[in-house]
Write an enzyme that holds these catalytic residues in place. Structure first.
Site, PDB file in Angstrom:
ATOM      1  N   ARG A  15       0.833  -1.197   0.000  1.00 39.99           N
ATOM      2  CA  ARG A  15       0.000   0.000   0.000  1.00 39.99           C
ATOM      3  C   ARG A  15       0.874   1.256   0.000  1.00 39.99           C
ATOM      4  O   ARG A  15       2.078   1.192   0.226  1.00 39.99           O
ATOM      5  CB  ARG A  15      -0.915   0.006   1.223  1.00 39.99           C
ATOM      6  CG  ARG A  15      -2.015  -1.025   1.193  1.00 39.99           C
ATOM      7  CD  ARG A  15      -2.781  -1.115   2.500  1.00 39.99           C
ATOM      8  NE  ARG A  15      -1.987  -1.759   3.553  1.00 39.99           N
ATOM      9  CZ  ARG A  15      -2.420  -1.986   4.796  1.00 39.99           C
ATOM     10  NH1 ARG A  15      -3.637  -1.575   5.148  1.00 39.99           N
ATOM     11  NH2 ARG A  15      -1.659  -2.582   5.688  1.00 39.99           N
ATOM     12  N   LYS A  75       1.935   1.710   7.475  1.00 37.17           N
ATOM     13  CA  LYS A  75       2.313   0.892   8.614  1.00 37.17           C
ATOM     14  C   LYS A  75       3.312   1.616   9.506  1.00 37.17           C
ATOM     15  O   LYS A  75       3.944   2.591   9.111  1.00 37.17           O
ATOM     16  CB  LYS A  75       2.888  -0.448   8.163  1.00 37.17           C
ATOM     17  CG  LYS A  75       1.872  -1.323   7.431  1.00 37.17           C
ATOM     18  CD  LYS A  75       0.640  -1.616   8.281  1.00 37.17           C
ATOM     19  CE  LYS A  75       0.929  -2.511   9.465  1.00 37.17           C
ATOM     20  NZ  LYS A  75      -0.289  -2.810  10.267  1.00 37.17           N
ATOM     21  N   TYR A  94      -0.818   3.944  10.851  1.00 35.60           N
ATOM     22  CA  TYR A  94      -1.217   2.923  11.811  1.00 35.60           C
ATOM     23  C   TYR A  94      -0.019   2.635  12.706  1.00 35.60           C
ATOM     24  O   TYR A  94       1.038   2.228  12.223  1.00 35.60           O
ATOM     25  CB  TYR A  94      -1.634   1.631  11.105  1.00 35.60           C
ATOM     26  CG  TYR A  94      -2.966   1.706  10.393  1.00 35.60           C
ATOM     27  CD1 TYR A  94      -4.141   1.923  11.106  1.00 35.60           C
ATOM     28  CD2 TYR A  94      -3.050   1.527   9.025  1.00 35.60           C
ATOM     29  CE1 TYR A  94      -5.376   1.986  10.457  1.00 35.60           C
ATOM     30  CE2 TYR A  94      -4.270   1.583   8.359  1.00 35.60           C
ATOM     31  CZ  TYR A  94      -5.435   1.803   9.085  1.00 35.60           C
ATOM     32  OH  TYR A  94      -6.637   1.872   8.439  1.00 35.60           O
ATOM     33  N   HIS A  96      -0.392   0.985  16.197  1.00 33.25           N
ATOM     34  CA  HIS A  96      -0.637  -0.255  16.956  1.00 33.25           C
ATOM     35  C   HIS A  96       0.422  -0.447  18.043  1.00 33.25           C
ATOM     36  O   HIS A  96       1.050  -1.501  18.158  1.00 33.25           O
ATOM     37  CB  HIS A  96      -0.676  -1.462  16.013  1.00 33.25           C
ATOM     38  CG  HIS A  96      -1.823  -1.441  15.049  1.00 33.25           C
ATOM     39  ND1 HIS A  96      -3.137  -1.489  15.468  1.00 33.25           N
ATOM     40  CD2 HIS A  96      -1.852  -1.377  13.689  1.00 33.25           C
ATOM     41  CE1 HIS A  96      -3.932  -1.457  14.409  1.00 33.25           C
ATOM     42  NE2 HIS A  96      -3.183  -1.379  13.323  1.00 33.25           N
ATOM     43  N   GLU A 118      -5.580   4.345  13.979  1.00 32.98           N
ATOM     44  CA  GLU A 118      -6.527   3.421  14.607  1.00 32.98           C
ATOM     45  C   GLU A 118      -7.185   3.962  15.865  1.00 32.98           C
ATOM     46  O   GLU A 118      -8.154   3.370  16.350  1.00 32.98           O
ATOM     47  CB  GLU A 118      -5.849   2.082  14.915  1.00 32.98           C
ATOM     48  CG  GLU A 118      -4.856   2.095  16.058  1.00 32.98           C
ATOM     49  CD  GLU A 118      -3.450   2.476  15.632  1.00 32.98           C
ATOM     50  OE1 GLU A 118      -2.534   2.329  16.457  1.00 32.98           O
ATOM     51  OE2 GLU A 118      -3.251   2.930  14.475  1.00 32.98           O
ATOM     52  N   SER A 134     -10.555  -2.602   8.240  1.00 31.90           N
ATOM     53  CA  SER A 134     -11.262  -3.678   8.923  1.00 31.90           C
ATOM     54  C   SER A 134     -12.249  -4.347   7.972  1.00 31.90           C
ATOM     55  O   SER A 134     -12.443  -5.568   8.031  1.00 31.90           O
ATOM     56  CB  SER A 134     -12.005  -3.135  10.146  1.00 31.90           C
ATOM     57  OG  SER A 134     -11.092  -2.654  11.118  1.00 31.90           O
ATOM     58  N   VAL A 179     -14.857  -5.940  11.507  1.00 32.67           N
ATOM     59  CA  VAL A 179     -14.215  -7.135  10.957  1.00 32.67           C
ATOM     60  C   VAL A 179     -15.165  -8.311  10.996  1.00 32.67           C
ATOM     61  O   VAL A 179     -15.356  -9.025  10.002  1.00 32.67           O
ATOM     62  CB  VAL A 179     -12.919  -7.458  11.731  1.00 32.67           C
ATOM     63  CG1 VAL A 179     -12.361  -8.811  11.293  1.00 32.67           C
ATOM     64  CG2 VAL A 179     -11.867  -6.382  11.501  1.00 32.67           C
ATOM     65  N   ASP A 198     -20.012 -12.401  20.666  1.00 38.11           N
ATOM     66  CA  ASP A 198     -19.719 -11.029  21.080  1.00 38.11           C
ATOM     67  C   ASP A 198     -20.346 -10.793  22.444  1.00 38.11           C
ATOM     68  O   ASP A 198     -21.342 -11.439  22.806  1.00 38.11           O
ATOM     69  CB  ASP A 198     -20.270 -10.025  20.052  1.00 38.11           C
ATOM     70  CG  ASP A 198     -19.628  -8.655  20.165  1.00 38.11           C
ATOM     71  OD1 ASP A 198     -18.809  -8.299  19.301  1.00 38.11           O
ATOM     72  OD2 ASP A 198     -19.950  -7.921  21.119  1.00 38.11           O
ATOM     73  N   LEU A 240     -11.516  -6.259  19.029  1.00 38.97           N
ATOM     74  CA  LEU A 240     -10.830  -4.966  19.063  1.00 38.97           C
ATOM     75  C   LEU A 240     -11.226  -4.181  20.301  1.00 38.97           C
ATOM     76  O   LEU A 240     -12.410  -4.023  20.597  1.00 38.97           O
ATOM     77  CB  LEU A 240     -11.167  -4.135  17.817  1.00 38.97           C
ATOM     78  CG  LEU A 240     -10.640  -2.692  17.833  1.00 38.97           C
ATOM     79  CD1 LEU A 240      -9.122  -2.678  17.676  1.00 38.97           C
ATOM     80  CD2 LEU A 240     -11.304  -1.848  16.749  1.00 38.97           C
ATOM     81  N   ASP A 270      -2.320  -7.713  14.863  1.00 37.40           N
ATOM     82  CA  ASP A 270      -1.592  -6.441  14.914  1.00 37.40           C
ATOM     83  C   ASP A 270      -1.814  -5.708  16.233  1.00 37.40           C
ATOM     84  O   ASP A 270      -1.114  -4.743  16.539  1.00 37.40           O
ATOM     85  CB  ASP A 270      -1.925  -5.536  13.724  1.00 37.40           C
ATOM     86  CG  ASP A 270      -3.402  -5.248  13.580  1.00 37.40           C
ATOM     87  OD1 ASP A 270      -4.183  -5.683  14.454  1.00 37.40           O
ATOM     88  OD2 ASP A 270      -3.787  -4.609  12.581  1.00 37.40           O
ATOM     89  N   ALA A 300      -0.046  -9.721   9.855  1.00 33.52           N
ATOM     90  CA  ALA A 300      -0.418  -8.489  10.569  1.00 33.52           C
ATOM     91  C   ALA A 300      -0.898  -7.379   9.642  1.00 33.52           C
ATOM     92  O   ALA A 300      -1.416  -6.366  10.122  1.00 33.52           O
ATOM     93  CB  ALA A 300       0.764  -7.995  11.400  1.00 33.52           C
ATOM     94  N   ASN A 301      -0.702  -7.528   8.349  1.00 34.71           N
ATOM     95  CA  ASN A 301      -1.181  -6.503   7.406  1.00 34.71           C
ATOM     96  C   ASN A 301      -1.948  -7.173   6.283  1.00 34.71           C
ATOM     97  O   ASN A 301      -1.589  -7.110   5.114  1.00 34.71           O
ATOM     98  CB  ASN A 301      -0.018  -5.662   6.867  1.00 34.71           C
ATOM     99  CG  ASN A 301       1.050  -6.494   6.159  1.00 34.71           C
ATOM    100  OD1 ASN A 301       1.269  -7.658   6.486  1.00 34.71           O
ATOM    101  ND2 ASN A 301       1.721  -5.903   5.180  1.00 34.71           N
ATOM    102  N   ILE A 302      -3.041  -7.819   6.653  1.00 32.69           N
ATOM    103  CA  ILE A 302      -3.849  -8.570   5.691  1.00 32.69           C
ATOM    104  C   ILE A 302      -4.242  -7.725   4.476  1.00 32.69           C
ATOM    105  O   ILE A 302      -4.121  -8.179   3.334  1.00 32.69           O
ATOM    106  CB  ILE A 302      -5.102  -9.158   6.378  1.00 32.69           C
ATOM    107  CG1 ILE A 302      -4.684 -10.220   7.404  1.00 32.69           C
ATOM    108  CG2 ILE A 302      -6.058  -9.752   5.360  1.00 32.69           C
ATOM    109  CD1 ILE A 302      -5.846 -10.769   8.224  1.00 32.69           C
TER     110      ILE A 302
END
Length: 371
Positions: A15, A75, A94, A96, A118, A134, A179, A198, A240, A270, A300-302
């Site tokens: 990206r 990232k 991002y 994280h 994020e 997400s 997600v 959930d 999350l 991540d 970690a970076n799908i």
């Protein structure tokens, strides 16, 4: 302001943090945009497109870090980039941080102003810069889960949607947020049996109302999670807590009880991961490992696997905030915008996001005091 866009160097990351339309808007407002040569190649954006939009190309990242007031990335900075950062430089990406103490300490030592995509949060609780990725990660989690359920990839040899006379896979999704919703939508569309777990009952009620197909909703507790993962063919971790480390909901004991050849996709990796056996992040080049007979996908970076879609989806949402930072300067922008203020995790040596400080037992300084 001088805005710098270096090429992403995290493994498998294709990206880029800006597109030509964003460059054009920034330069039209009088800002300078420096883009490293080849930064957009992975997303199918040529250097010539950036040039025609008004960008200034630089051959090396070092030049960009040396000149730019504001660094735009996708990232978190990688170790080789740490020495390039300077005190007071704004890094918008991002981060994280709650899942990575070494990164946090390194960035504190560099004294940057770290604004995390994020943790920017709107008054309704939504996370506008996390949402698009997400959505991508949730949809992709089912795609990759289906792939690794194939016997040739180490899985049980199950077709996710089954065929007439043979049932589809049992998919268990931990978390019903963005997600989880997107994962459930794709899994149901492919014909799988889906269980969403959930702790938020109104959210479960919403999912039942809007999603059609073989959907079961279950309230989250240890007992229900243990039962669900035992019958699952595919478990998707989609938990999350904004800015904080993800809770470990699936224990190693639970994983031991899963079926041989079943698959786990931990989208929360991540943020530290919500599966106890996910003890490390993987890469697109080497995405899985097997533990207790279960295939673990922990990239970690799908969204980096579909960079063109992801780049445009992300920059559609980040550009308004970039314009605020550039037009007003970061201090005025943060003072004028509560969502942006919530994005400030680090400020010139101070940790200004409480969940990050707590995760690493570091001193927490409220943003108002740090400024």
């Amino acid at each position: 302001m001088i805005i710098g866009v270096p090429r992403e160097i995290k493994p498998g990351e294709n990206r880029v943090a800006i597109v030509p339309a964003g460059v054009e808007e920034l330069t039209r407002r009088g800002h300078r945009v420096l883009v490293e040569e080849g930064a957009g190649r992975g997303s199918g954006i040529l250097d010539e497109e950036f040039l025609s939009a008004g960008a200034i190309l630089r051959k090396q990242a070092e030049e960009i870090y040396a000149e730019a007031d504001l660094i735009l990335k996708v990232k978190e900075p990688q170790p080789s980039e740490y020495p390039l950062l300077r005190r007071g430089q704004v890094v918008f990406t991002y981060l994280h941080l709650a899942a990575d103490r070494a990164l946090t300490v390194a960035l504190v030592e560099r004294g940057i102003v770290g604004i995390a995509y994020e943790t920017i949060q709107l008054p309704d609780g939504s996370l506008p810069l996390l949402t698009p990725m997400s959505e991508v990660a949730g949809r992709m989690s089912v795609q990759v889960g289906a792939q690794f359920l194939e016997k040739v990839h180490g899985g049980r040899g199950i077709l996710l949607g089954g065929v007439p006379g043979v049932p589809g896979a049992e998919v268990v999704i931990l978390g019903g947020g963005t997600v989880g919703f997107n994962a459930a939508r794709i899994a149901l569309g492919m014909g799988a049996h889906v269980t969403v777990i959930d702790s938020n009952v109104p959210r479960l009620r919403f999912l039942e109302e809007v999603l059609q197909g073989n959907l079961i909703t279950v309230v989250s507790n240890r007992y229900n999670i243990d039962r669900a993962v035992r019958y699952a063919d595919l478990v998707i971790g989609a938990v999350l807590i904004p800015g904080a480390r993800a809770p470990r909901l699936v224990t190693e004991e639970m994983v031991r009880a899963m079926k041989e050849g079943s698959v786990i996709v931990d989208v929360a990796v991540d943020q530290g991961g919500c599966i106890e056996t996910v003890d490390r992040a993987t890469t697109h080049d080497d995405p899985v490992f097997v533990k207790h007979g279960v295939v673990h996908y922990a990239v970690a970076n799908i969204p980096g696997a579909v960079p063109r879609t992801s780049t445009y989806a992300l920059t559609n949402c980040t550009l308004p905030y970039v314009l605020e930072l550039a037009d007003k300067g970061w201090k005025a922008a943060v003072r004028a915008s509560r969502p942006l203020a919530l994005g400030v995790n680090l400020l010139e040596g101070s940790v200004t996001y409480e969940a990050v400080a707590r995760a690493h037992d570091l001193p927490y300084v409220p943003l108002a005091e740090a400024m």
